[in-house]
Scaffold this active site. Structure first.
Site, PDB file in Angstrom:
ATOM      1  N   CYS A  15       0.863  -1.055  -0.096  1.00 26.69           N
ATOM      2  CA  CYS A  15      -0.170   0.133  -0.169  1.00 26.69           C
ATOM      3  C   CYS A  15       0.846   1.303  -0.033  1.00 26.69           C
ATOM      4  CB  CYS A  15      -0.953   0.007   1.068  1.00 26.69           C
ATOM      5  SG  CYS A  15      -2.144   1.358   1.161  1.00 26.69           S
ATOM      6  N   GLN A  23      -4.559  13.181  13.249  1.00 25.63           N
ATOM      7  CA  GLN A  23      -4.312  13.301  11.713  1.00 25.63           C
ATOM      8  C   GLN A  23      -3.709  12.086  10.963  1.00 25.63           C
ATOM      9  OE1 GLN A  23      -5.910  15.790  10.444  1.00 25.63           O
ATOM     10  NE2 GLN A  23      -6.391  16.856  12.582  1.00 25.63           N
ATOM     11  N   CYS A  64     -12.601  18.203   7.287  1.00 23.46           N
ATOM     12  CA  CYS A  64     -12.482  17.044   6.206  1.00 23.46           C
ATOM     13  C   CYS A  64     -13.421  16.882   5.117  1.00 23.46           C
ATOM     14  CB  CYS A  64     -12.083  16.004   6.964  1.00 23.46           C
ATOM     15  SG  CYS A  64     -13.684  15.468   8.046  1.00 23.46           S
TER      16      CYS A  64
END
Length: 410
Positions: A146, A246, A367
């Site tokens: 990933c 975060q 966000c």
């Protein structure tokens, strides 16, 4: 149904290409503006599109799982048009609320990879799988790499799968939240089999061998080898198991700088939806700060950090559900600056109270461009002037974008 030629003219907010046709828009997964594709169209979506004309902005994806994994939607788009698309997500959301303002360039804040990953584990027969769901599907992609994750998490994937397999329920899935900290990986497993307590000795041994800092299962800390510390501007925080942070260190620093610059020489600040104190601890270097948060575990982590001398100004905090019980106008009176960083649903109730207040500076962190635009519209209608909006990208290759807006009252 016969194939059709589709000319893609724009990139949608979820990362799909959009072709305008006489029967309405058609969404083309994986296509980019300027490309011509051929595909059957079913319910407004292109099925198995074949690209006939490629965009010059198309690049080769980094990950072998790109065709199946639902985590990254625009890994095939070059960096500069990608960042421009992220900015446009904010511009369009503001425009939908009638807010015309200059939006800054997107700050790329993904260096070093995402330190927090939420993975899913299940079984295919007797074989354990660990990874992400396919797009719009319950099918799980068993990942072996990933590129958006911290390398420490990627290298631990085999061990994480082994750990998850030990506590998988007979049916269904479990969730595994992994956080890269200064002391190693902090692992929190939810929806584990209820008999996991019989395996605590084996789980503990596994954690020791894998070098993880802490393991929690279904909300219970099984073993803490080392406190999983996060460094927040020199203050050590031990986040709650599975708690919010975060996503990248670079984004935390970028967002914090924007907040601190917006606050300027503020003397008394309210940090609303404060979490573990990401902004409050930094603001408290030069201002008195009152932090308000609804999550008890986050406040407990914040409280623990404050018990050590840090050279901070006065810091107070309270637990409060700001969506149901926002700080009202009179309670906002002592503050010259207010920072709020709510979850995706935004802060409508709190914005309505702020619009009635005399707070000089408001800094909104979000966000979700749509709920940010709604909240900004409330504040602007209440007399605030929007000074700046800056997008911050910490969810690389995804359709998610953060933004920081600064408003002042004359």
């Amino acid at each position: 149904m016969s194939e059709r030629e589709l000319k893609v003219t724009e990139l949608g907010h979820r990362g799909d290409g959009i072709a305008q046709t006489e029967t309405g828009p058609v969404f083309v997964a994986g296509a980019l503006p300027g490309e011509t594709v051929r595909a059957e169209v079913v319910d407004g979506r292109a099925k198995k599109p074949v690209i006939e004309t490629r965009s010059p902005d198309r690049i080769e994806p980094l990950c072998r799982h790109i065709k199946t994994c639902g985590g990254c939607s625009v890994q095939h788009l070059a960096e500069q048009p990608y960042l421009a698309w992220k900015r446009d997500l904010v511009v369009k959301a503001l425009g939908d609320r009638g807010i015309e303002t200059e939006v800054g360039d997107t700050i790329a804040a993904t260096e070093g990879g995402r330190r927090r990953a939420v993975l899913t584990a299940t079984r295919a027969g007797r074989t354990p799988l660990l990874g992400y769901h396919e797009k719009a599907s319950h099918k799980l992609v068993d990942i072996s790499e990933c590129p958006v994750l911290d390398p420490a998490i990627v290298s631990a994937l085999p061990g994480l799968k082994k750990l998850a397999a030990a506590v998988l329920p007979k049916k269904g899935e479990l969730r595994l939240t992994v956080l890269a900290t200064t002391a190693g990986l902090d692992v929190a497993i939810d929806k584990a089999d209820k008999t996991y307590d019989r395996k605590i000795p084996a789980l503990s041994q596994m954690v020791m061998e894998l070098g993880f800092s802490r393991l929690s299962v279904n909300g219970e800390v099984i073993l803490e080898v080392r406190p999983p510390l996060l460094d927040m501007a020199g203050v050590g925080i031990v986040a709650a198991p599975g708690g919010f942070t975060q996503a990248t260190v670079a984004a935390e620093e970028a967002l914090s700088k924007l907040v601190l610059d917006g606050a300027g020489k503020a003397r008394n600040v309210a940090d609303l939806f404060s979490g573990v104190g990401t902004f409050a601890l930094r603001l408290a270097r030069t201002a008195n700060v009152h932090a308000v948060e609804g999550d008890a575990a986050a406040l407990a982590a914040f409280d623990k950090a404050l018990r050590k001398p840090q050279g901070l100004k006065k810091v107070t905090f309270e637990r409060r559900d700001l969506s149901r019980r926002p700080l009202v106008r009179d309670e906002l009176e002592p503050f010259d600056t207010v920072v709020f960083d709510p979850p995706r649903v935004g802060a409508q109730a709190q914005a309505e109270q702020l619009a009635l207040s005399k707070v000089k500076t408001i800094i909104a962190v979000s966000c979700n461009p749509a709920t940010l635009a709604r909240d900004l519209r409330i504040l602007i209608d209440g007399g605030y002037v929007l000074q700046s909006v800056t997008p911050v990208d910490q969810f690389h290759y995804s359709p998610h974008i953060e933004a920081v807006a600064v408003l002042t009252r004359e």
